[in-house]
Design a protein around this motif. Structure first.
Motif, PDB file in Angstrom:
ATOM      1  N   LEU A  21      32.917   6.808  53.475  1.00  0.00           N
ATOM      2  CA  LEU A  21      32.236   7.440  54.793  1.00  0.00           C
ATOM      3  C   LEU A  21      33.566   7.916  55.768  1.00  0.00           C
ATOM      4  CD1 LEU A  21      29.226   5.363  55.772  1.00  0.00           C
ATOM      5  CD2 LEU A  21      29.246   7.942  54.844  1.00  0.00           C
ATOM      6  N   ALA A  22      34.521   7.041  55.828  1.00  0.00           N
ATOM      7  CA  ALA A  22      35.775   7.233  56.597  1.00  0.00           C
ATOM      8  C   ALA A  22      36.488   8.423  56.217  1.00  0.00           C
ATOM      9  CB  ALA A  22      36.542   5.996  56.760  1.00  0.00           C
ATOM     10  N   VAL A  25      34.486  11.559  57.318  1.00  0.00           N
ATOM     11  CA  VAL A  25      34.618  11.815  58.801  1.00  0.00           C
ATOM     12  C   VAL A  25      35.996  12.332  58.969  1.00  0.00           C
ATOM     13  CG1 VAL A  25      35.240  10.576  60.911  1.00  0.00           C
ATOM     14  CG2 VAL A  25      33.406   9.903  59.437  1.00  0.00           C
ATOM     15  N   VAL A  29      36.499  16.179  60.621  1.00  0.00           N
ATOM     16  CA  VAL A  29      37.716  16.258  61.866  1.00  0.00           C
ATOM     17  C   VAL A  29      38.757  17.330  61.263  1.00  0.00           C
ATOM     18  CG1 VAL A  29      39.507  15.077  62.807  1.00  0.00           C
ATOM     19  CG2 VAL A  29      37.031  14.127  62.650  1.00  0.00           C
TER      20      VAL A  29
END
Length: 76
Positions: A21-22, A25, A29
């Motif tokens: 998930l990181a 993200v 971005v």
């Protein structure tokens, strides 16, 4: 349950899922940053960060980690 307790007692699948998930993200971005760079008003200020490469690498790694973690997360 606090975040510290969750991370202490989380399974390996949960940890890998959080890393996935990181990475996704980070991909979102970098996609937003690339769109901002393409719509700049001053053409001579292009920047130096390769946002497209960062997006592709982080998206592939993120999806791979989530695919690996899915079986363990669904099994409980």
């Amino acid at each position: 349950m606090s975040v510290h307790e969750f991370l202490t007692f989380a399974s390996e699948a949960d940890i890998v899922g959080l890393w996935g998930l990181a990475m996704l993200v980070l991909a979102v971005v970098s996609l937003i940053a690339e769109r901002r760079r393409m719509k700049r008003t001053r053409i001579d200020r292009i920047g130096w960060v390769p946002w497209t490469n960062i997006f592709m690498i982080s998206a592939i790694i993120g999806m791979g980690l989530l695919a690996l973690a899915a079986k363990g997360i669904l099994a409980g």
